[in-house]
Write an enzyme that holds these catalytic residues in place. Structure first.
Site, short mmCIF file in Angstrom:
data_model
loop_
_atom_site.label_atom_id
_atom_site.label_comp_id
_atom_site.label_asym_id
_atom_site.label_seq_id
_atom_site.Cartn_x
_atom_site.Cartn_y
_atom_site.Cartn_z
N LYS A 65 0.82 -1.21 0.00
CA LYS A 65 0.00 0.00 0.00
C LYS A 65 0.87 1.28 0.00
CE LYS A 65 -4.08 -2.00 0.03
NZ LYS A 65 -3.91 -3.47 -0.08
C1 LIG Z 1 -5.28 -4.34 0.50
C2 LIG Z 1 -6.75 -4.21 0.54
C3 LIG Z 1 -7.52 -4.69 1.60
C4 LIG Z 1 -6.99 -5.59 2.68
O1 LIG Z 1 -5.89 -5.18 3.31
P1 LIG Z 1 -4.92 -6.21 4.06
O2 LIG Z 1 -4.17 -5.27 4.95
O3 LIG Z 1 -4.05 -6.84 3.04
O4 LIG Z 1 -5.76 -7.16 4.81
C5 LIG Z 1 -8.88 -4.44 1.61
N1 LIG Z 1 -9.46 -3.75 0.62
C6 LIG Z 1 -8.74 -3.29 -0.43
C7 LIG Z 1 -9.45 -2.51 -1.49
C8 LIG Z 1 -7.38 -3.51 -0.52
O5 LIG Z 1 -6.70 -3.08 -1.57
#
Ligand SMILES: *Cc1c(COP(=O)(O)O)cnc(C)c1O
Length: 397
Positions: A186
């Site tokens: 992210k």
């Molecule tokens: C990455 C992501 C998640 C989940 O995040 P994690 O930290 O990997 O559990 C949820 N929704 C979206 C749109 C994402 O891109």
């Protein structure tokens, strides 16, 4: 998008603060920590970043969605409306609580079509969850007023849109609750981590307790704390929070780099009349984590992806054939492949999803190409990439 591309001394310093005293847990051990409270410090920093009253850090973005819904009282038998284009985490987090995912079509914003949302509302609907995919957003005013009219919770999954805004407000801060992920790919990362944000003090208190076994966090003796209600463990560790604390301070720098790189690619593609761009609602500004564009049809989009691969243009996808982000390949969901029994209501809902055609979503996802914007690309690499993309598209038309 990934903040890990620019790891440096700040991240190391924050983590070393934690290692120096050895308190890896966010709660308790007050005397040993030498004043270091990384999770608390990151929560405070995030209230400023997202211009929100309350932030609860948790262990992941998926946990953030479950905690957000649970904190607002969503559970068994409640329907939660979500888009067909998202990450698998959306339905996972809903089903964790025994709630029912109801999938609806997206439009040219690449997320919830307000008309499809309104058509899906039943007397069991409790929440509408928008997923601000690939750095941008849906028609938030329209969705907000549908929620107000039908007395529904409005939840934003802004995991992929950290730093984007709508009418001057940070994405994630517009709904009743917003969810973020700080996983490794992210825009800012903790390694693993997530956050729930809200202006509602009750939801915040619920999230604080629920994510730590229902602990009330009163006083300084963890063993003496009471449990006003049932909870679970979705805690973040101090080590993860320390990484995030360094990264969040660099968010403006990351967004500026994304915008610069995005603009070079977009300007190059805009010279092609066959290319159109994803609609950003009036008053919205993307986070520039991705560049999304449409081609005339699915065949051309597939050909472009092939040509991108041959020309070395990486991190670009047509999500129509993707296992992670689009309903077409979610066979485990549609076939209810669960390790443990699901309620009959949830099984029925999955059967409905399996038997529904999402032609409008297919239309937009089939023609879409989504390019991740990296932080580490040099100016020279950007120019080469832009011209290779243009050549690949021309050769596919
Ligand atoms: C990455 C992501 C998640 C989940 O995040 P994690 O930290 O990997 O559990 C949820 N929704 C979206 C749109 C994402 O891109």
């Amino acid at each position: 998008m990934p903040g890990f591309e620019l790891f440096g001394d700040q991240e190391r310093k924050e983590v070393n603060d934690v290692l120096d005293n050895g308190v890896l847990m966010r709660y308790g051990f007050d005397g040993m920590r030498n004043g270091h409270w990384k999770a608390k410090a990151l929560e405070l920093e995030l209230t400023k970043t997202f211009n929100t009253n309350h932030v609860q850090l948790v262990s992941s973005g998926t946990a953030a969605v479950s905690v957000a819904l649970a904190s607002a009282g969503v559970g068994a038998g409640d329907e939660v409306i979500m888009p067909t284009f998202t990450f698998v985490a959306s339905f996972e987090a809903i089903m964790m609580l025994g709630a029912i995912p109801v999938l609806v079509d997206i439009d040219d914003t690449l997320t919830l079509d307000p008309k499809a949302v309104e058509a899906a509302i039943t007397d069991k609907t409790k929440a509408v969850m928008i997923v601000q995919m690939c750095g941008s957003m849906g028609d938030l005013d329209a969705l907000q007023s549908i929620c107000t009219k039908h007395n529904l919770l409005f939840v934003e999954d802004a995991c992929q849109a950290i730093g984007g805004t709508y009418k001057g407000k940070p994405l994630g801060s517009i709904g009743d609750l917003g969810c973020f992920s700080f996983d490794f790919v992210k825009t800012i990362t903790c390694g693993e981590g997530g956050a729930v944000i809200t202006n509602n003090a009750d939801y915040y208190t619920n999230a604080d307790h629920y994510s730590d076994h229902g602990h009330d966090h009163v006083g300084h003796d963890r063993g003496a704390e009471t449990h006003p209600f049932l909870g679970y463990n979705f805690r973040i560790s101090e080590l993860h929070a320390a990484v995030g604390l360094a990264q969040v301070k660099r968010l403006p720098e990351f967004i500026a780099i994304q915008k610069k790189n995005y603009t070079i690619l977009r300007d190059a593609l805009a010279t092609l009349p066959e290319v159109t761009f994803r609609r950003v609602p009036d008053g919205g500004e993307e986070s520039y984590a991705f560049l999304n564009f449409f081609l005339p049809d699915l065949d051309i989009a597939r050909k472009v992806i092939e040509n991108f691969k041959e020309n070395g243009v990486d991190v670009s996808w047509n999500y129509f054939d993707n296992n992670w982000h689009y309903i077409r390949e979610w066979h485990h969901l549609k076939d209810a492949k669960s390790l443990f029994p699901l309620s009959s209501e949830v099984r029925q809902a999955l059967e409905n999803i399996k038997n529904t055609k999402f032609d409008q979503s297919d239309h937009f996802i089939g023609r879409n190409i989504s390019c991740l914007i990296k932080l580490s690309w040099t100016e020279e690499e950007m120019k080469t990439r832009a011209s290779k993309m243009v050549e690949s598209i021309k050769a596919s038309l």
